[in-house]
Design an enzyme around this catalytic site. Sequence first.
Site, short mmCIF file in Angstrom:
data_model
loop_
_atom_site.label_atom_id
_atom_site.label_comp_id
_atom_site.label_asym_id
_atom_site.label_seq_id
_atom_site.Cartn_x
_atom_site.Cartn_y
_atom_site.Cartn_z
N SER A 126 11.21 -31.37 67.94
CA SER A 126 12.57 -31.62 68.42
C SER A 126 13.37 -32.40 67.37
CB SER A 126 12.50 -32.34 69.77
OG SER A 126 13.73 -32.28 70.44
N ASP A 264 11.48 -23.04 76.93
CA ASP A 264 11.93 -24.15 76.09
C ASP A 264 13.45 -24.29 76.19
OD1 ASP A 264 12.34 -25.95 73.80
OD2 ASP A 264 10.38 -25.25 73.10
N HIS A 291 9.82 -27.40 76.69
CA HIS A 291 10.10 -27.95 75.36
C HIS A 291 8.92 -28.78 74.83
CE1 HIS A 291 12.63 -29.13 72.05
NE2 HIS A 291 12.66 -30.40 72.40
#
Length: 311
Positions: A126, A264, A291
Site C-alpha cells: 500500500s 482489493d 487489500h
Amino acid sequence: MLKSLRWVLLCCAAMALLLSASAFAVEPGEGYVDVPGGQVWYRVVGSSAATPLLVLHGGPGIPSDYLFSLSDLAGDRPVVFYDQLGCGRSTQTSDPALWTVDRFVAEIDAVREQLGLNEVHLYGHSWGTVLAVEYMLTQPAGVKSLVLCGPALSFENWERDVDSLLRTFPDSLRSVIMTTERDGSYQSSAFQQAVMDFYHSYLARSQPWSADLRHAVETRNLPMSVHMLGPSPFSVTGTLKNYDCTSQLSQITVPTLLLAGDHDEVLPSTLVAYNKLFPRSEAAIVGRSGHLPTHDQPDKHNRIVRRFLKK
C-alpha cells in the site's frame, strides 16, 4: 602439480562463495537504529544467509504488526520489519515536516546501512509501495527484486477504484459518506460504521481480525494519516493527493511482482495496467482476499512471494 593447483582453485572458489553468502547474513532479533528525525524499531526474523526481504509497511501512520505473517518466509531468508518514524515502537513524531516522502525514503537507506543490508529484496504494501518505488527511482545499489502488494502508484486511480467499489453498497451508506465528507462529521457513528462495512469487504475480509491487525489499527498515528491522506478513507485530500509515479515506472528494471486481492481496494484491472508499465514484471491476484492478503490468505500470498523470490 596440476592436481594440487586444481585443489587450491577449488578451495578459493568455495571460500569466495562462503564469503559472498555471509555478506547477506543479518542477525535475528530486534532493536533500534538512527534515522533522520529519530530512531526506528526493527525486527529480524530468520538467520539464513540468503538475501533478506526488507518490508515497507503501509499507512501512513500504521505500524508493521499487520504484516508479521510474512515471518513465514523466514525459513528461506531473513525477513526484516521496521516501524517507520512516528509509528508503533519507533520515535513518535508530531512534526509534519518529518512526514514527507523524501524523508521516509531516506529512512530506508539508514535502515539498510545500519543493519548491513548490502543486498535485499524489497517488499512494499500500500503506502509502502510508494516508498519502494520512490526508493528505486534513486537507483540504490543491491536491490535484487521488488514486490508491490496493493500498489498505490496513483492516488487519482486509487480514488477512482474506491468510488467504483462504493457503488456496490446501498444508497444509504453512500449518502452517509457524501454527507460526512461535506460537513466534516468524521467521528459520527454512522460514518464510522460505513468505514467498517467497507473495510470488512475490501480491506480485511477474514473475520475476526487478527490481534496484530487490530493492534496496528488501534495504535496508528492518526494525525500523520490525516496530514498525508486526509480524514476519509474514501478520498485523498492530504499531501499525497496528487501523487502519481506511473510515468516513471519504466525506469525500474529489477524483476518486480505486483500483487492484489480479488476484492482489493486496488482493482484487478488497475493491477494489470500497472504491470504493463514495468520492463520486467509479473502480476498475481490473490483469491478470497481484500487489500490485506497477508491477513486474509497468508499462506496463498506467501507461496506466491516465495516462488517469485526463488527465481
